[in-house]
Design a protein around this motif. Structure first.
Motif, PDB file in Angstrom:
ATOM      1  N   SER A  21       0.740  -1.199  -0.166  1.00 40.44           N
ATOM      2  CA  SER A  21       0.147   0.104  -0.020  1.00 40.44           C
ATOM      3  C   SER A  21       0.797   1.298  -0.013  1.00 40.44           C
ATOM      4  O   SER A  21       0.468   2.415  -0.369  1.00 40.44           O
ATOM      5  CB  SER A  21      -1.070  -0.190   1.083  1.00 40.44           C
ATOM      6  OG  SER A  21      -0.203   0.052   2.546  1.00 40.44           O
ATOM      7  N   ILE A  22       2.152   1.288   0.393  1.00 34.98           N
ATOM      8  CA  ILE A  22       2.863   2.575   0.573  1.00 34.98           C
ATOM      9  C   ILE A  22       3.299   2.883  -0.924  1.00 34.98           C
ATOM     10  O   ILE A  22       3.281   3.919  -1.284  1.00 34.98           O
ATOM     11  CB  ILE A  22       4.067   2.116   1.379  1.00 34.98           C
ATOM     12  CG1 ILE A  22       3.800   2.094   2.956  1.00 34.98           C
ATOM     13  CG2 ILE A  22       5.330   3.287   1.196  1.00 34.98           C
ATOM     14  CD1 ILE A  22       5.018   1.620   3.726  1.00 34.98           C
ATOM     15  N   HIS A  23       3.631   1.746  -1.963  1.00 39.53           N
ATOM     16  CA  HIS A  23       4.002   2.036  -3.128  1.00 39.53           C
ATOM     17  C   HIS A  23       3.006   1.924  -4.231  1.00 39.53           C
ATOM     18  O   HIS A  23       3.329   1.935  -5.306  1.00 39.53           O
ATOM     19  CB  HIS A  23       5.166   1.041  -3.575  1.00 39.53           C
ATOM     20  CG  HIS A  23       6.306   1.099  -2.431  1.00 39.53           C
ATOM     21  ND1 HIS A  23       7.139   2.078  -2.651  1.00 39.53           N
ATOM     22  CD2 HIS A  23       6.767   0.069  -1.551  1.00 39.53           C
ATOM     23  CE1 HIS A  23       8.174   1.844  -1.582  1.00 39.53           C
ATOM     24  NE2 HIS A  23       7.839   0.769  -0.908  1.00 39.53           N
ATOM     25  N   ARG A  24       1.619   1.837  -3.687  1.00 34.20           N
ATOM     26  CA  ARG A  24       0.685   1.791  -4.536  1.00 34.20           C
ATOM     27  C   ARG A  24       0.582   3.156  -5.553  1.00 34.20           C
ATOM     28  O   ARG A  24       0.398   2.957  -7.032  1.00 34.20           O
ATOM     29  CB  ARG A  24      -0.495   1.500  -3.972  1.00 34.20           C
ATOM     30  CG  ARG A  24      -1.737   1.130  -4.966  1.00 34.20           C
ATOM     31  CD  ARG A  24      -3.017   0.807  -4.290  1.00 34.20           C
ATOM     32  NE  ARG A  24      -2.631  -0.497  -3.607  1.00 34.20           N
ATOM     33  CZ  ARG A  24      -3.321  -1.284  -2.688  1.00 34.20           C
ATOM     34  NH1 ARG A  24      -4.489  -0.728  -2.205  1.00 34.20           N
ATOM     35  NH2 ARG A  24      -2.979  -2.220  -2.164  1.00 34.20           N
ATOM     36  N   GLY A  25       0.663   4.274  -5.148  1.00 31.15           N
ATOM     37  CA  GLY A  25       0.431   5.574  -5.834  1.00 31.15           C
ATOM     38  C   GLY A  25       1.962   6.075  -6.239  1.00 31.15           C
ATOM     39  O   GLY A  25       2.030   6.746  -7.061  1.00 31.15           O
ATOM     40  N   ALA A  26       2.893   5.482  -5.687  1.00 33.23           N
ATOM     41  CA  ALA A  26       4.296   6.074  -6.263  1.00 33.23           C
ATOM     42  C   ALA A  26       5.008   5.072  -7.038  1.00 33.23           C
ATOM     43  O   ALA A  26       5.996   4.444  -6.362  1.00 33.23           O
ATOM     44  CB  ALA A  26       4.882   6.358  -4.875  1.00 33.23           C
ATOM     45  N   SER A  27       4.342   4.639  -7.959  1.00 32.78           N
ATOM     46  CA  SER A  27       5.320   3.913  -8.956  1.00 32.78           C
ATOM     47  C   SER A  27       6.279   4.387  -9.723  1.00 32.78           C
ATOM     48  O   SER A  27       6.210   5.629  -9.829  1.00 32.78           O
ATOM     49  CB  SER A  27       3.995   2.981  -9.826  1.00 32.78           C
ATOM     50  OG  SER A  27       3.321   3.963 -10.730  1.00 32.78           O
ATOM     51  N   MET A  28       7.039   3.667  -9.987  1.00 33.86           N
ATOM     52  CA  MET A  28       8.464   4.112 -10.922  1.00 33.86           C
ATOM     53  C   MET A  28       7.637   4.716 -12.063  1.00 33.86           C
ATOM     54  O   MET A  28       6.912   3.956 -12.849  1.00 33.86           O
ATOM     55  CB  MET A  28       9.307   3.130 -11.379  1.00 33.86           C
ATOM     56  CG  MET A  28      10.008   2.774  -9.917  1.00 33.86           C
ATOM     57  SD  MET A  28      11.267   3.940  -9.283  1.00 33.86           S
ATOM     58  CE  MET A  28      12.396   3.729 -10.668  1.00 33.86           C
ATOM     59  N   ALA A  29       8.572   5.528 -12.890  1.00 38.72           N
ATOM     60  CA  ALA A  29       7.993   6.120 -14.217  1.00 38.72           C
ATOM     61  C   ALA A  29       8.383   4.676 -15.170  1.00 38.72           C
ATOM     62  O   ALA A  29       9.500   4.495 -15.274  1.00 38.72           O
ATOM     63  CB  ALA A  29       8.555   7.158 -14.432  1.00 38.72           C
ATOM     64  N   LYS A  30       7.507   4.501 -16.241  1.00 39.85           N
ATOM     65  CA  LYS A  30       7.784   3.590 -17.391  1.00 39.85           C
ATOM     66  C   LYS A  30       8.500   4.337 -18.246  1.00 39.85           C
ATOM     67  O   LYS A  30       8.182   5.748 -18.605  1.00 39.85           O
ATOM     68  CB  LYS A  30       6.359   3.004 -17.475  1.00 39.85           C
ATOM     69  CG  LYS A  30       5.606   2.180 -16.686  1.00 39.85           C
ATOM     70  CD  LYS A  30       4.411   1.480 -17.341  1.00 39.85           C
ATOM     71  CE  LYS A  30       3.537   2.465 -17.960  1.00 39.85           C
ATOM     72  NZ  LYS A  30       2.437   1.654 -18.310  1.00 39.85           N
TER      73      LYS A  30
END
Length: 69
Positions: A21-30
């Motif tokens: 849940s921590i990384h759900r909105g802050a994904s790496m740029a593709k």
């Protein structure tokens, strides 16, 4: 439509959020492969245009000089 689960615990507690849940909105740029492909195509076209211009200039220079016998 799926519903997103919300942690109901105190946000300050260490068990309030899971690693997912921590990384759900802050994904790496593709990577933008279409942009990279377009840049490669433009570079290829530019190189081909330069090559054609060089050939054209050589033909015109050869045609401008009279044949020597």
């Amino acid at each position: 439509m799926t519903r997103r689960r919300v942690a109901r615990e105190d946000p300050a507690s260490p068990t309030a959020y899971t690693a997912g849940s921590i990384h759900r909105g802050a994904s790496m740029a593709k990577p933008n492969y279409s942009f990279e492909k377009r840049q490669r195509e433009l570079a290829k076209k530019k190189k081909q245009d330069e090559k054609d211009a060089k050939k054209r200039a050589e033909r015109e220079a050869k045609a401008a000089t009279p044949p020597q016998e």
